[in-house]
Structures are given as structure tokens and as C-alpha cells.
Write an enzyme that holds these catalytic residues in place. Structure first.
Site, PDB file in Angstrom:
ATOM      1  N   CYS A 176      -2.199  -1.858  -3.807  1.00  0.00           N
ATOM      2  CA  CYS A 176      -1.152  -1.084  -3.129  1.00  0.00           C
ATOM      3  C   CYS A 176      -0.051  -2.001  -2.599  1.00  0.00           C
ATOM      4  O   CYS A 176       0.765  -2.484  -3.377  1.00  0.00           O
ATOM      5  CB  CYS A 176      -1.779  -0.213  -2.046  1.00  0.00           C
ATOM      6  SG  CYS A 176      -0.762   1.207  -1.658  1.00  0.00           S
ATOM      7  N   HIS A 196      -5.807   2.758  -4.498  1.00  0.00           N
ATOM      8  CA  HIS A 196      -6.899   2.068  -3.786  1.00  0.00           C
ATOM      9  C   HIS A 196      -8.227   2.282  -4.520  1.00  0.00           C
ATOM     10  O   HIS A 196      -8.966   3.210  -4.191  1.00  0.00           O
ATOM     11  CB  HIS A 196      -7.020   2.611  -2.358  1.00  0.00           C
ATOM     12  CG  HIS A 196      -5.903   2.212  -1.469  1.00  0.00           C
ATOM     13  ND1 HIS A 196      -5.933   1.061  -0.720  1.00  0.00           N
ATOM     14  CD2 HIS A 196      -4.713   2.797  -1.215  1.00  0.00           C
ATOM     15  CE1 HIS A 196      -4.804   0.959  -0.031  1.00  0.00           C
ATOM     16  NE2 HIS A 196      -4.046   2.000  -0.313  1.00  0.00           N
ATOM     17  N   GLU A 235     -10.881   0.751  -4.247  1.00  0.00           N
ATOM     18  CA  GLU A 235     -12.063   0.508  -3.404  1.00  0.00           C
ATOM     19  C   GLU A 235     -12.676   1.796  -2.871  1.00  0.00           C
ATOM     20  O   GLU A 235     -13.871   1.846  -2.589  1.00  0.00           O
ATOM     21  CB  GLU A 235     -11.716  -0.439  -2.243  1.00  0.00           C
ATOM     22  CG  GLU A 235     -10.790   0.110  -1.160  1.00  0.00           C
ATOM     23  CD  GLU A 235      -9.306  -0.115  -1.454  1.00  0.00           C
ATOM     24  OE1 GLU A 235      -8.945  -0.188  -2.636  1.00  0.00           O
ATOM     25  OE2 GLU A 235      -8.507  -0.188  -0.495  1.00  0.00           O
TER      26      GLU A 235
HETATM   27  N1  GLN Z   1       3.306   0.059   2.984  1.00  0.00           N
HETATM   28  C1  GLN Z   1       3.236   0.382   1.595  1.00  0.00           C
HETATM   29  C2  GLN Z   1       3.704   1.788   1.317  1.00  0.00           C
HETATM   30  O1  GLN Z   1       3.773   2.604   2.188  1.00  0.00           O
HETATM   31  C3  GLN Z   1       1.837   0.152   1.052  1.00  0.00           C
HETATM   32  C4  GLN Z   1       0.812   1.047   1.650  1.00  0.00           C
HETATM   33  C5  GLN Z   1      -0.593   0.610   1.334  1.00  0.00           C
HETATM   34  O2  GLN Z   1      -0.829  -0.536   0.989  1.00  0.00           O
HETATM   35  N2  GLN Z   1      -1.554   1.497   1.490  1.00  0.00           N
HETATM   36  O3  GLN Z   1       4.007   2.089   0.193  1.00  0.00           O
END
Ligand code: GLN
Length: 541
Positions: free
Chosen positions: A380, A513, A515
């Protein structure tokens, strides 16, 4: 009809109610029952989505896009059942519902009160969306005695009467501390906690005592007598070396048997614990190990990256390896000191994150991993930082950044609406921070013959998201000419989902994600592959 098991905690927090609930659910499942686990959280946030991980640990995301408590992650990992929005609720969500209804005039002029309106809403949550489950396990967050948990305890007391006592069971988890000076295990805190619970009208049926040492018969008898609980229902739980031993340890203590006996259920199918035994012996027995660094901002709090830690353990399980995690605070990292920080590290992982602080350290680490062929996994925010690093150093866009950090940059990462319409509005087009991200399961289409297609062995995947910003597709061709391939996109082709670097042993960034979907019995292919790549890299830096 479903039977209800309520799990409360006393004396202190962090006793492991979540793991206890998850282990019990697994044991019942292995005896052939259908289970569902839910969590009721007493805090006033509508969900944990807006909370800092330092406060509350990881925010776990479900398939249907709920931002939930990290215990929901344990439930999923232990039972293999995907949780939904209807499995986690907070006081904040309950009140916000009630207040909305009140403003609409739905209470027809009546006075809105904790009893019955709040308690009714809690009861509705407990029994809502129940299908053909045999057991619903409800964990009540917090500790008995907290002001916040009172409406929940009142609600479960009422609920137990509504479905009748014989269809509901109260489990209370307490601490039995060992006093070194006197060499004694102390039952008094447990007695007090149960007294508190009974004063609220709840008589526990099973007491689980968290302890460092085995509780002798005499102390068990004392707890049974003072707390008015059957001697056989005083169960101990001693710290385990890996959480995956917990179901085995509760089985030895006969927790599942006592639960079934309470409900008068005769079940001859003893649970087959082979899978758990294999996992535990794999986690504890692996001789070979590999060092992986998680570079992030919340490295001092163990629970901040809970699912990530577990997914790496799962990746270790599929490779018969122990994964040693080193947590590095990205604020300390500079290109100059990188070598010493990453000495002996065979894989670099940059997890999800928010905000500018610490981001330059992450970008520097990515550069180092890219140039030194160290396996790199960006999740992410980690993928977004990898794009920024590549834009600066491969495409020579020196002020490349994300609009998350402000507008004074070339936004290679930004809000979708920004580059599609030139407008600056948030997803969900309001200014609320809560619940306005791309959340939950989304499909992605994988490019043929990519590294990723070999890892997933499929060309279509579904993964869980939690982010507001996206990588700008405009730069795709330029990046690909430099060997940074966009190897998965959203089905409409608008959103980059996975990137990978050609001519590098393992360099992958994912916008989602993974995970959250990894389980001990079915490790996520990305983590298995990353750990394997790290093993291959061992000894090279
Ligand atoms: N801050 C980034 C976004 O809002 C990544 C968010 C995250 O890593 N869950 O896109």
C-alpha cells in the site's frame, strides 16, 4: 437455534480474550460445529479506522470493507471464516445510529435512554445476521469495571434471559498473578473481578485464569468456591510460545468439553488437532531462519502490524523457516546509515502507512534495496513510496511525490479525482476522514508472464484495500521502459494494483493489503514467495 457464548475480561486488559475466543471457536469447529465470532468494543470511536495504531494497534479490514478491531484478524486466522461488517461494533457506532434515528423523529417523542434503547441496539447486533451457526461467540472489549462497558454487560445479561440461560454461557477471563516474594499464586483479583461481574447480574459459568504457573488444586477450589463456579469450570491458561499453540493448550484444559457439557451437548467427535500441532511444531521447530526488516513508523508498538507479522510467520511456515523480524523506525534511516541498519537483512518490507513523517527514510531504503538486489515488498503506502523512488531516480522527476504530502510536487501518487478531473476532492466526496477510503475487496487483473502471475498462479485476484491515494497511471509507459512493470490493474484498467521490477530478484509493490487474507493453514502466496526470495538472498549483504 444458535447458542451464545459471551467472553468478558477482568483484572487487567491484554489477557488474550481475542485469542481465547478464537481458540474456542476453532475447537468447536474441529468438533463439527458452525461458529461465528463477534466483538463489541466499548470505545466511542465509530470504528477504529481513524485511530492511530499507537492507540489501538492495527486496523483490520474485512472483505466487505469494515475497518475493525485487530481481534477480528485473529478470528479469521483461527477459524478461516471471513468476518463481515456485522461482526464488530463500537459504542460510537451504536450511539451514532441511535442519535440519527432520534433526529429523524423515529422515537415518536419518547425519551431515548441507555436502557432500553442502547441495550436493545446491542442485542440486535449480537443476534443480527445469524444464519445456521451453532455457536455465536461474543467478545466484550475492555475490562469489567470500566464505565464504558456497562451498557454491554447489561445487554448481555438481558440477552441471556431472552434466549434463556441454558442457551447462553458466560466465560470470564482473569489474571492469577504470581507473587515472587511470597512464592504464591493470588486468587483475590479474580474473586474481586467476579464479584464486580455478579453485582451487574452476571454469574460466570466458566472462569479462565491467565497465569505464569500451574494453578494447584487448592487455589482452583478457592476460585470455584468464592466465585460460585463448578470446580471443573475453573480453567487455567499459561503463556504459550506461539499463539498457534493456544487451541492445543485449551483442548488439554478441556475448555471445549466444558462448554459442550454446559449446553448438555453430547459430542463424540474429538477435535483433530493435527493441523495445529503441525503449525506449532513448524513455527517452533524450524532450525533455519531468515532476517526480514519491517521499516515503518509504528515500530515500537507490537500490535501495530499484527496481521503483517502473522503473514510473515505464515510465509515462514510454507518454507519451513523461522522468520526473524527486525523493526526499523524509518525516521532514523538515511542513505548514509542504511548499510549498517540493513546488515544481515535478507528482505525489506515497507508496510501501509499515512503521512509524510518518516517517508524519506522509507524511500531511501527502497532505493538501497533496488540497487543492492535485496528482496523488497511494498504494501500500500510501501508501493506508493516505491513509485516515488522510481520516479525520482529512474525517470528523473526530482520533485516526484504524493499529494498526500501537499501539492508542492509532481504527484505520481494522488487522489484519483485530482488527475481525472483536476479537482481536489476526497473519495466519498466529503471531508470526513472516517470511512472515505477505498475499502475492502477489489478485483485485479494480472499481466500474463509476470512474476506476479507465477506467484498467484491465476490471472484474476481479489484483495483487500484501505487507502485514499492511487498511483497515477499516466506514467505507466515511462516506468515500464525503465523496467518497472505495472503487472496488475483494476479490471477497468484505471488503477495500478501491483508493480514489479524486471532484472531484480524480487521487487514487488501492491496497492492492497495481502496480509489480511493470509492464514496459518493457507499462507498467502505473496508472503511465501517473498520469504523464499529472502532465503535465497541470505548471506549476500
Ligand atoms: N496513505 C496512503 C493512502 O491513503 C496509504 C494507505 C495505506 O498504506 N493503507 O493511500
Amino acid at each position: 437455534m444458535a447458542r451464545y457464548i459471551f467472553v468478558t475480561g477482568g483484572v487487567v486488559s491484554s489477557l488474550g480474550k481475542g485469542l481465547t475466543s478464537a481458540s474456542l471457536a476453532s475447537l468447536l469447529q474441529l468438533r463439527g460445529y458452525k461458529v461465528r465470532i463477534r466483538k463489541l468494543d466499548p470505545y466511542l470511536n465509530v470504528d477504529p479506522g481513524t485511530m492511530n495504531p499507537f492507540q489501538h494497534g492495527e486496523v483490520f479490514v474485512t472483505d466487505d470493507g469494515a475497518e475493525t478491531d485487530l481481534d477480528i484478524g485473529h478470528y479469521e486466522r483461527f477459524t478461516g471464516i471471513s468476518a463481515t461488517k456485522s461482526d464488530n461494533i463500537t459504542t460510537g457506532a451504536i450511539y451514532s445510529d441511535i442519535i440519527k434515528k432520534e433526529r429523524k423523529g423515529d422515537y415518536l417523542g419518547g425519551t431515548v435512554q441507555v436502557v432500553p434503547h442502547v441495550t436493545d441496539r446491542i442485542k440486535k447486533f449480537i443476534s443480527g445476521n445469524v444464519k445456521n451457526e451453532d455457536f455465536i461467540i461474543c467478545e466484550i472489549g475492555g475490562t469489567v469495571g470500566d464505565i464504558e462497558s456497562l451498557p454491554f454487560l447489561e445487554a448481555i445479561r438481558q440477552f441471556s434471559n431472552d434466549v434463556s440461560r441454558k442457551n447462553s454461557l458466560f466465560v470470564h477471563l482473569t489474571l492469577v498473578p504470581y507473587l515472587k516474594a511470597s512464592g504464591e499464586l493470588k486468587t483475590k483479583p479474580t474473586q474481586h473481578s467476579v464479584k464486580e461481574l455478579r453485582s451487574l447480574g452476571i454469574q460466570p459459568d466458566i472462569i479462565i485464569c491467565r497465569t505464569e504457573k500451574n494453578i494447584p488444586k487448592e487455589e482452583r477450589k478457592k476460585i470455584s468456591l468464592f466465585c460460585n463456579v463448578d470446580y471443573k469450570n475453573v480453567i487455567e491458561t499459561i503463556d504459550v510460545k506461539t499463539i498457534y499453540e493456544a487451541p492445543i493448550s485449551f483442548y488439554k484444559e478441556k475448555l471445549d468439553e466444558r462448554v459442550l457439557s454446559y449446553f448438555n451437548i453430547k459430542n463424540r467427535q474429538s477435535p483433530n488437532l493435527t493441523q495445529w500441532k503441525n503449525i506449532a511444531s513448524n513455527v517452533l521447530g524450524s532450525k533455519k531462519s531468515v532476517n526480514i526488516a519491517i521499516i515503518g513508523k509504528y515500530v515500537n508498538l507490537k500490535d501495530a502490524y499484527k496481521s503483517l507479522d502473522e503473514a510473515l510467520v505464515h510465509g515462514g511456515i510454507s518454507n519451513n523457516l523461522k522468520v526473524n523480524l527486525t523493526r526499523i523506525d524509518s525516521e532514523n534511516l538515511k542513505i548514509k546509515n542504511m548499510k549498517s541498519y540493513l546488515n544481515g537483512i535478507s528482505g525489506v518490507l515497507i508496510p501501509g502507512g499515512f503521512g509524510k513523517r518518516g517517508s524519506e527514510g522509507k524511500i531511501a531504503a527502497i532505493k538501497y534495496a533496488r540497487l543492492n538486489n535485496i528482496p523488497f515488498f511494498g504494501i500500500c503506502f510501501g508501493m506508493q513510496m516505491a513509485i516515488i523512488e522510481a520516479a525520482r531516480n529512474l525517470l528523473n522527476i526530482s520533485n516526484a511525490s504524493t499529494s498526500e504530502f501537499g501539492n508542492n510536487c509532481t504527484p505520481v501518487v494522488g487522489l484519483l479525482e485530482e488527475w481525472q478531473k483536476g479537482k481536489k476532492i476526497l473519495k466519498g466526496s466529503d471531508k470526513n476522514l472516517g470511512g472515505t477510503m477505498r475499502l475492502g475487496l477489489y478485483e485485479a487483473v494480472i499481466k500474463k508472464n509476470s512474476l506476479i502471475s507465477k506467484i498467484y498462479l491465476s490471472n484474476k485476484i481479489k484483495e483487500r484495500h484501505r487507502h485514499r491515494y492511487e498511483v497515477n497511471l499516466k506514467y505507466k509507459d515511462k516506468f515500464e521502459k525503465k523496467g518497472l512493470i505495472f503487472s496488475a490493474l483494476s479490471p477497468d484498467g484505471a488503477l495500478p494494483e501491483i508493480i514489479e521490477l524486471k532484472d531484480h530478484p524480487w521487487f514487488v509493490g501492491v496497492q492492497f493489503h495481502p496480509e489480511f487474507k493470509s492464514r496459518p493453514f493457507t499462507p498467502h502466496p505473496l508472503f511465501s514467495s517473498f520469504v523464499k526470495a529472502a532465503e535465497n538472498h541470505k548471506g549476500k549483504n
